[in-house]
Design an enzyme around this catalytic site. Structure first.
Site, short mmCIF file in Angstrom:
data_model
loop_
_atom_site.label_atom_id
_atom_site.label_comp_id
_atom_site.label_asym_id
_atom_site.label_seq_id
_atom_site.Cartn_x
_atom_site.Cartn_y
_atom_site.Cartn_z
N SER A 1 43.83 45.12 55.87
CA SER A 1 44.98 44.87 55.26
C SER A 1 46.27 44.29 56.23
O SER A 1 45.98 43.32 56.97
CB SER A 1 45.53 45.91 54.26
OG SER A 1 46.73 45.90 53.66
N HIS B 1 41.10 46.90 47.20
CA HIS B 1 41.59 46.95 48.55
C HIS B 1 41.29 48.18 49.07
O HIS B 1 41.09 48.25 50.29
CB HIS B 1 43.22 46.88 48.23
CG HIS B 1 43.90 46.52 49.32
ND1 HIS B 1 43.64 45.12 49.76
CD2 HIS B 1 44.86 46.96 50.19
CE1 HIS B 1 44.35 44.67 50.84
NE2 HIS B 1 45.09 45.79 51.02
#
Ligand SMILES: *[C@@H]1O[C@H](CO)[C@@H](O)[C@H](O)[C@H]1NC(C)=O
Ligand SMILES: *[C@@H]1O[C@H](CO)[C@@H](O)[C@H](O)[C@H]1NC(C)=O
Ligand SMILES: *[C@@H]1O[C@H](CO)[C@@H](O)[C@H](O)[C@H]1NC(C)=O
Ligand SMILES: *[C@@H]1O[C@H](CO)[C@@H](O)[C@H](O)[C@H]1NC(C)=O
Length: 405
Positions: free
Chosen positions: A172, A378
């Protein structure tokens, strides 16, 4: 009634308010020893401190390789793992040797380093500023971490391991800061042998999901109200906050479903890969704290779609940070180190379109690799039940392939 209480407490707890501090006690800090946790799994962990140009004291954790891997007479390069938003190095150790990335890398012969972004539970220190009382300490976004902290960390690791370059794995925003670093300081390109970018956030081209729209629409209001209370730190690691989550979200409670719904609507709905039994354990380590500035930085990235430094909406403040009145946009033509981009269709925060856009701008993309599991989200990059089979095995193969060439 209980539900309302829960929401109120959650809301208050998120912003480290004075009341919260008084009632619920101190930050976790050293409460849980990461050394012991890792030692119990049969590995040895050492802690290192790096001081960046700006005086930030940053903590690195290192796991030595279990078996030494040699490449043409020399040691294999080190691997640096960088956590994502609100994370910390210890987030990567919670499930043990068969499942977690640092252990798998160590077993394969790599020295593994894990860094902590400034402002989190480990790197919440500075040589002159006091994070508890100084608002200047918290005046940072991705730009400062990428430009000042990451180069210091990379140089420290290369120095300690007597290597010229390392493998970089960023999850990320952990990947974003390496892009920022190499666009602004291109001399660091040669220090990154291969950058494995796990759901990197740069250009946000996709339309926000309903839940994100809601969060974005209240953000400016929340930001202002937090700022007006002179609070600069958000989502710090709190002992009793985690106790509360532990109590509410443990197996067999009604609230567990609510917890799950809340988490999964944010990162991508993937019930099958999320081990809900572990929520209480995860909540002990996540979130680990960051600055309100960082939250604004992300809000801007997600709402403007442009990959630039954060706009302080104040010319003199921008000048102070960037020496220009307009925040710099990052020229990715400078990011010439090899990159593999890893993404998933089930990720609500980074989508295929975002990755395609990034791949278009980066000059040296070796591969774009979709996770072979449609609902992978995610958070699954770190905590999926089958993260080894779906992702980590492939990362190890990529490293090996790279060493053979
Ligand atoms: C080591 O590298 C050198 C130069 O790159 C090469 O000539 C040599 O064959 C290599 N040795 C082994 C054992 O791979
Ligand atoms: C979920 O976590 C619990 C506690 O560590 C473990 O016993 C269980 O096997 C895990 N479930 C799966 C499917 O991995
Ligand atoms: C802009 O930033 C400067 C420098 O940090 C500060 O002194 C000033 O009060 C800010 N102006 C506004 C309107 O917030
Ligand atoms: C970006 O960098 C490249 C190569 O360093 C350069 O040729 C190009 O002009 C730059 N683009 C902008 C918009 O500054």
């Amino acid at each position: 009634m209980r539900c309302l209480c829960f929401v109120l407490i959650l809301f208050r707890g998120c912003f480290g308010m004075g009341l919260w501090e008084t009632i619920f006690g101190p930050a976790l800090g050293d409460g849980i020893s990461i050394q012991n946790m890792v030692m119990n799994f049969g590995y040895k962990l050492t802690e290192h401190e790096v001081i960046s140009e700006t005086g930030n004291i940053l903590v690195l954790h290192k796991i030595r390789s279990k078996r030494r891997n040699f490449r043409n007479g020399s040691h294999t390069p080190a691997v640096l793992i960088q956590h994502g938003l609100l994370g910390a190095s210890d987030n990567w150790f919670l499930r043990g040797p068969e499942k977690d990335l640092p252990f798998l890398l160590s077993d394969a012969g790599y020295d593994v380093w894990l860094s902590n972004m400034r402002g989190n539970v480990y790197s919440r220190r500075h040589i002159t500023l006091n994070p508890d009382s100084s608002s200047s300490y918290w005046n940072f976004g991705l730009h400062e971490i990428g430009y000042y902290d990451l180069p210091a960390i990379i140089d420290y690791i290369l120095d300690k391991s007597e290597q010229e370059s390392l493998f970089y794995m960023g999850h990320s925003i952990g990947s974003t800061i390496a892009l920022i670093l190499c666009s602004l300081r291109p001399e660091y390109n040669k220090k990154i042998l291969l950058h494995l970018a796990l759901a990197p956030i740069a250009f946000v081209t996709h339309k926000p999901k309903m839940f994100h729209k809601m969060v974005f629409s209240v953000f400016p209001f929340v930001e202002q109200s937090v700022q007006s209370r002179n609070i600069h730190e958000v989502f710090p690691r709190r002992k009793y906050f985690s106790r509360l989550i532990e109590y509410l979200c443990q197996d067999g409670t009604y609230f567990q479903k609510l917890c799950l719904m809340f988490i999964l609507n944010f990162v991508g709905v993937d019930y099958d890969q999320f081990n809900a039994t572990l929520i209480p354990n995860f909540a002990k380590y996540y979130p680990a704290g960051t600055s309100l500035c960082m939250a604004s930085n992300l809000y801007q990235l997600f709402t403007t779609g442009i990959f630039t430094a954060m706009d302080f909406q104040n010319k003199s403040e921008n000048l102070l940070h960037y020496r220009t009145e307009i925040p710099p946009s990052y020229n990715l033509s400078n990011v010439v180190h090899p990159v593999t981009l890893h993404y998933s269709d089930g990720d609500y925060l980074v989508t295929k379109d975002d990755i395609d856009m990034l791949a278009e701008k980066l000059p040296n993309v070796k591969d774009k690799l979709k996770i072979p599991y449609p609902s992978f989200n995610h958070l699954d990059f770190m905590w999926a039940i089958n993260s080894k089979k779906l992702l980590y095995d492939q990362l190890l193969l990529l490293l090996n392939k790279y060493l053979e060439n």
